[in-house]
Design an enzyme around this catalytic site. Structure first.
Site, PDB file in Angstrom:
ATOM      1  N   GLU A 151      13.107  17.678 -39.825  1.00  0.00           N
ATOM      2  CA  GLU A 151      12.707  19.058 -40.183  1.00  0.00           C
ATOM      3  C   GLU A 151      11.591  18.681 -41.528  1.00  0.00           C
ATOM      4  O   GLU A 151      10.521  18.084 -41.032  1.00  0.00           O
ATOM      5  CB  GLU A 151      14.053  19.390 -40.942  1.00  0.00           C
ATOM      6  N   ASP A 175      21.138  29.714 -39.053  1.00  0.00           N
ATOM      7  CA  ASP A 175      21.185  28.430 -39.189  1.00  0.00           C
ATOM      8  C   ASP A 175      21.900  28.112 -40.483  1.00  0.00           C
ATOM      9  O   ASP A 175      22.360  28.808 -41.167  1.00  0.00           O
ATOM     10  CB  ASP A 175      19.478  27.818 -39.438  1.00  0.00           C
TER      11      ASP A 175
END
Length: 636
Positions: free
Chosen positions: A523, A317
């Protein structure tokens, strides 16, 4: 005369030799390079082997790097042979960047790559989690939680295909999607990126991969990466593994799970993605039983690549290697050693490629990372590049430009919105339903900020990473405009963002449609301990629903606390984060189509119950997973 000819002959000989040399260099600028790998008639494995035996260690490691476009230039791509670029959330050259400008930008970097010593094309990726969401004017589909409510894998497959076409319109062949997390706690800020708390629903929705990449032909081998043409893109199943099970729903936190729980809840989506040919898998920021997933060799190498026989490449990521330590980047050299040895093939660096390369080169030369590990990573990366035809068609063209935000795609998104809506309440009982609403009446009130704001309607990961509270975020139809389009011309429509109760009582409205919900987020910024409807929305509900018959349309990325307000609401619709095509909401409110959506996750009574999922011993929801009232529509 003879003497002059004698002088000319050797000169002409030299010219002939020079011409021969020029011709040879035109055919192959570097005679030392064997270009068999550029021959599409050769078997893929032979091409990969031919190319890899000619690559230096530095070139191999550069293929393992992915940079954000802001950290790259065509010259960097040429001189260092960087393997991949991306646009992070909100990473574009300028607001309103056209498809032509996108294609030209991608091609400028690609031309740099093609001018490198071996001419290995780079692969450009972007987050496309509910349509091509970074790009102004793209079709924005409902977020995954809404698609989970449709229970329609065939619809999701069509959405994947539409998204692929819109990516190709901008010259981009790689989507960081789908997110196949199984969200087990709605307090998590990424819960709307999850199709469901139920792994079976998530399994079914992995059909989106067949839309993005194409369906593996009937007689071809299953479980092998597949990209079916120039209108398809490379997909990425994420985030491996357990990202939706973190303690208290805290983003990037620790998931505590035994082997049985991991395999039965969080792993099935990956197995089904691999069977459907997914080309890449992204690793989760989170930890599993205290061990960072970016360092988990047992799961990445032994299980994913070994047991599940995944043949694509594994990607980190964004700054995932940096986040192995706290503070981030505190011991990058050790983090890199652990991540690469764990089995990560490509690292989303995304800025400092020289640091990345120098550290990896050092580790290899000091025998801390075996050359076989580097070769495995590069082989996997090249396999995807060859599979997608990148060596034959590295340069994007403008032939797909008309697909971005096309009417066909917007109609598809509108269909998805209709099917995603979940009717939670419709009058006090089945004998006195409120919905569908009459189109022709004297006067309607539409209230709430979310009714007239595309940014709120689309949520996070729209144009920017976090999304924006903006009326004119991109092209689309707000719910207010949709209602205006739907009602009879003789019906008076009044909009007030936050009306007081006296105004509502005095205006003698036939009924009100109240549209409220969450602000945009993504997020960690979306992690939420209380899950209450924001105060302004509660105020609107109180002022309106206490004074006139009201339908509340809730715009949110997850279930929110509804008590003690539910009793004062006449009808309640969970609309999730529907995207740009608000007309789909009006289609169902006014009865053109019936409500059919089913809850993709449990609707709790209080946050004290969380986490609470179907199958739990003490399962006592306000609305269970699968709940959804239905109505009949004129058209379906």
């Amino acid at each position: 005369m003879k003497s002059r000819l004698n002088g000319i002959v050797p000169i002409m000989g030299l010219l002939i030799l020079f011409a021969s040399w020029v011709g040879a260099t035109t055919k192959n600028p570097n005679p030392a390079i064997d270009t068999l790998y550029k021959d599409p008639t050769q078997p893929m494995n032979k091409r990969i082997k031919n190319l890899m035996k000619q690559m230096t260690l530095e070139e191999k490691i550069a293929q393992m790097a992915q940079l954000d476009r802001v950290a790259a230039t065509p010259e960097i791509m040429r001189d260092f042979s960087i393997g991949s670029l991306l646009s992070g959330g909100g990473s574009w050259v300028h607001e309103g960047q056209t498809t032509t400008e996108w294609v030209d930008m991608v091609n400028s970097f690609q031309n740099g790559s093609l001018a490198s010593r071996l001419g290995i094309p780079m692969i450009y990726g972007i987050d496309a989690v509910h349509g091509h969401n970074n790009v102004y004017g793209a079709t924005i589909f409902p977020h995954n939680i809404g698609l989970g409510a449709t229970r329609d894998p065939e619809l999701v497959k069509r959405i994947g295909a539409a998204t692929a076409r819109e990516l190709r319109a901008t010259g981009i062949p790689y989507a960081f999607a789908p997110c196949i997390a199984v969200c087990r706690d709605p307090r998590w800020g990424r819960c709307y990126e999850s199709f469901s708390e139920d792994p079976k629903i998530v399994e079914e929705m992995t059909d989106i991969i067949e839309g993005l990449q194409g369906e593996i032909p009937p007689n071809s081998r299953k479980g092998v990466p597949y990209i079916g043409g120039q209108d398809k893109v490379v997909a990425c199943a994420k985030h491996f593994v357990g990202d939706g099970g973190t303690k208290d729903g805290i983003n990037e936190n620790n998931t505590v799970a035994d082997w049985h729980e991991l395999l039965s809840i969080h792993m099935p989506g990956y197995y089904h993605s691999i069977i459907k040919g997914v080309s890449t898998i992204m690793i989760s920021y989170s930890s599993l039983n205290g061990a960072k997933m970016h360092t988990n060799r047992n799961l990445i190498t032994n299980f994913l690549k070994g047991t599940l026989r995944f043949r694509g490449f594994v990607i980190s990521d964004w700054q995932g290697v940096d986040k192995i330590t706290y503070p981030e980047h505190a011991n990058y050299s050790d983090s890199m050693l652990r991540a690469i040895n764990a089995g990560i093939d490509m690292v989303m660096v995304p800025y400092n490629h020289t640091e990345f390369s120098s550290i990896l080169i050092s580790h290899v030369k000091n025998n801390k990372i075996p050359m076989s590990r580097i070769d495995d990573a590069v082989r996997r990366i090249l396999r995807i590049k060859f599979t997608m035809g990148l060596f034959e068609n590295p340069i994007a063209d403008y032939s797909h430009a008309d697909k971005l935000g096309s009417q066909v795609h917007r109609d598809l998104a509108r269909e998805a919105v209709r099917k995603s809506l979940v009717l939670l309440k419709n009058g006090e009982n089945a004998d006195s339903p409120i919905l569908p609403l009459p189109k022709q009446t004297s006067k309607i009130l539409v209230a709430g900020k979310h009714a007239n704001n595309l940014g709120l309607q689309c949520g996070g990961w729209t144009i920017t990473w976090q999304g924006l509270d903006s009326k004119n975020l991109t092209d689309g139809t707000t719910i207010l405009n949709a209602i205006s389009n739907a009602v009879h011309p003789s019906t008076e429509l009044v909009y007030s963002e936050n009306p007081d109760s006296e105004f509502v009582k005095a205006e003698n409205f036939s009924y009100a449609i109240v549209v409220v919900g969450e602000p945009p987020y993504s997020e960690t910024a979306g992690d939420n301990r209380n899950l209450t409807i924001p105060d302004q929305g509660l105020s609107v509900m109180k002022n309106v629903c206490g004074s006139v018959k009201c339908v509340v349309v809730l715009i949110s990325g997850r279930p929110l606390v509804l008590q003690p307000y539910l009793s004062s609401i006449d009808a309640l619709v969970a609309a999730w984060l529907p995207g740009t095509e608000g007309q789909g909401v009006a289609d169902v409110l006014f009865g053109e189509y019936g409500f059919s959506g089913k809850l993709p996750r449990t609707w709790f009574k209080t946050v004290d119950q969380l986490p609470m999922n179907v199958g739990d011993e003490h399962y006592d929801p306000l609305f269970p997973i699968g709940f959804g009232l239905t109505t009949k529509g004129i058209k379906g």
